[in-house]
Design a protein around this motif. Structure first.
Motif, short mmCIF file in Angstrom:
data_model
loop_
_atom_site.label_atom_id
_atom_site.label_comp_id
_atom_site.label_asym_id
_atom_site.label_seq_id
_atom_site.Cartn_x
_atom_site.Cartn_y
_atom_site.Cartn_z
N LYS A 1 0.83 -1.21 0.00
CA LYS A 1 0.00 0.00 0.00
C LYS A 1 0.86 1.26 0.00
O LYS A 1 0.53 2.26 -0.66
CB LYS A 1 -0.91 -0.01 1.24
CG LYS A 1 -1.72 1.27 1.46
CD LYS A 1 -2.72 1.47 0.34
CE LYS A 1 -3.61 2.68 0.62
NZ LYS A 1 -2.90 3.96 0.71
N ASN A 2 1.97 1.23 0.71
CA ASN A 2 2.82 2.42 0.81
C ASN A 2 3.85 2.53 -0.30
O ASN A 2 4.27 3.63 -0.65
CB ASN A 2 3.53 2.43 2.17
CG ASN A 2 2.59 2.73 3.32
OD1 ASN A 2 2.27 3.88 3.60
ND2 ASN A 2 2.12 1.69 3.99
N ASN B 1 -7.87 5.03 2.55
CA ASN B 1 -6.73 4.75 3.42
C ASN B 1 -7.04 3.62 4.40
O ASN B 1 -6.24 2.69 4.57
CB ASN B 1 -6.34 6.02 4.17
CG ASN B 1 -5.00 5.88 4.86
OD1 ASN B 1 -4.04 5.38 4.29
ND2 ASN B 1 -4.92 6.34 6.11
#
Length: 382
Positions: A231-232, A318
């Motif tokens: 995800k990052n 998020n």
């Protein structure tokens, strides 16, 4: 001196009748008493034989218990070498189930970007095939392990998994992902995971539940770290380099596993052929296999769709992508606690209520529309 019987005494005996010259006949009371004594003797003899049979059975049970205890004492059940095997097995589950359980992150990413033209169900086939191939090769690899084939299969599967992960970085079309991430990665994970549990069983007997619980924790760690990492990294370095970084991580973990895993017991040439279908003559074994088959048909549904379902429910992007990591992180405690309890309560007594709870939560999940409800479902489900 011989005395001739008198004519009167001879006359008193009828013709054709045997004279009463033997012992006297017993009366009815005497016959009854004799029969009772005989029955008591037989009953005493039967009780004595029954007691001998009970003693023999008890002695047999004691010998079997002693043999089982002696057999259990043959397992290390600890020590630095045994725990090193557990560490290597944790690296395996990190690399296989930890990676595969991160599929929900890739499902959401593919739907929104690379494979936006494909339907969600079509994309889900990639993850479904991947999940199935983690288990399916064990039908063959498990038997090959019994025959002594471990290192060659394990090393080949490790190389295949790392290579396929690097190749996913180059994929641009649906069939590319289906081949590399669905079929090749799934098959390689099956070649790694299948023998892993068997190797751990070589080293643990009385504490096998604890050892297996720790092995399963590796999956929780991988399923937590890899989705957060993906995800990052995807917005920062892009999807291709994200997959390459994951490939390097797998290279490290599988390298440790190949160095630490080692079988302890000699090969066994068991009868029944490669698949040993004779084992299904056992009703208990057949019922267990059938129940496990149907359980795994739906056990990963929540992990596959929870992120995309959260986005469709209006949850922030998020948080939606982190729900999968939350579920895998909470499974850390469930896997460890269930492993410890199974040593005391028995594996089936732990699996049945846990599986039933997971099934009920799967039905409750579609009704969780708020942020708090979704978090509660994934935490308890994990």
């Amino acid at each position: 001196m011989y005395v001739k019987p008198s004519s009167s005494s001879l006359a008193s005996v009828n013709v054709g009748e045997t004279p009463n010259i033997g012992p006297r006949s017993l009366s009815d009371d005497e016959m009854t008493r004799a029969s009772t004594v005989h029955d008591n003797d037989l009953k005493h003899e039967h009780d004595h034989d029954h007691t001998l049979d009970l003693d023999a059975d008890k002695e047999k049970e004691d010998l079997e218990f002693a043999a089982a205890a002696h057999h259990a004492s043959d397992f290390p059940d600890g020590g630095w070498r045994a725990w090193l095997v557990v560490f290597g097995a944790m690296c395996n589950t990190f690399s296989t189930f930890g990676f595969v359980n991160s599929w929900g992150t890739f499902q959401a990413h593919y739907q929104q970007t690379i494979l936006a033209d494909s339907s969600p169900s079509t994309i889900a086939w990639i993850g479904s095939i991947q999940y199935s191939l983690v288990f399916l090769p064990a039908l063959v690899f498990g038997r090959l392990f019994d025959l002594g084939y471990f290192r060659s299969i394990f090393l080949t599967s490790s190389v295949l998994l790392v290579t396929a992960t690097f190749l996913v970085a180059q994929c641009t079309q649906y069939w590319h992902f289906l081949l590399c991430q669905g079929i090749v990665i799934g098959f390689a994970c099956g070649g790694i995971f299948g023998p892993t549990t068997a190797v751990v069983a070589h080293w643990f007997k009385l504490r096998r539940g604890l050892a297996m619980g720790l092995v399963a924790v590796g999956s929780s760690i991988g399923g937590t770290v890899l989705p957060i990492l993906s995800k990052n990294l995807i917005p920062t370095v892009g999807f291709p380099w994200t997959m390459r970084i994951i490939g390097f991580i797998l290279l490290l973990t599988l390298g440790c596993a190949n160095l630490t895993l080692k079988r302890r017991l000699p090969p066994v040439n068991v009868a029944g052929g490669l698949l040993n279908l004779q084992a299904f003559k056992s009703a208990a074994f057949s019922v267990y296999c059938a129940s496990a088959f149907f359980s795994f048909l739906g056990i990963y549904t929540v992990l596959t769709y929870v992120s995309i379902n959260a986005l469709e429910s209006g949850i922030s992007e998020n948080l939606a992508f982190y729900l999968l990591a939350v579920a895998n992180a909470s499974s850390f405690f469930g896997r460890l606690v269930s492993g410890v309890l199974s040593d005391y309560c028995g594996p089936a007594n732990i699996m049945i209520p846990f599986t039933a709870t997971a099934g009920m939560l799967t039905y409750a999940w579609p009704f969780a529309k708020t942020q708090g409800a979704l978090i509660a479902v994934v935490v308890i489900y994990g």
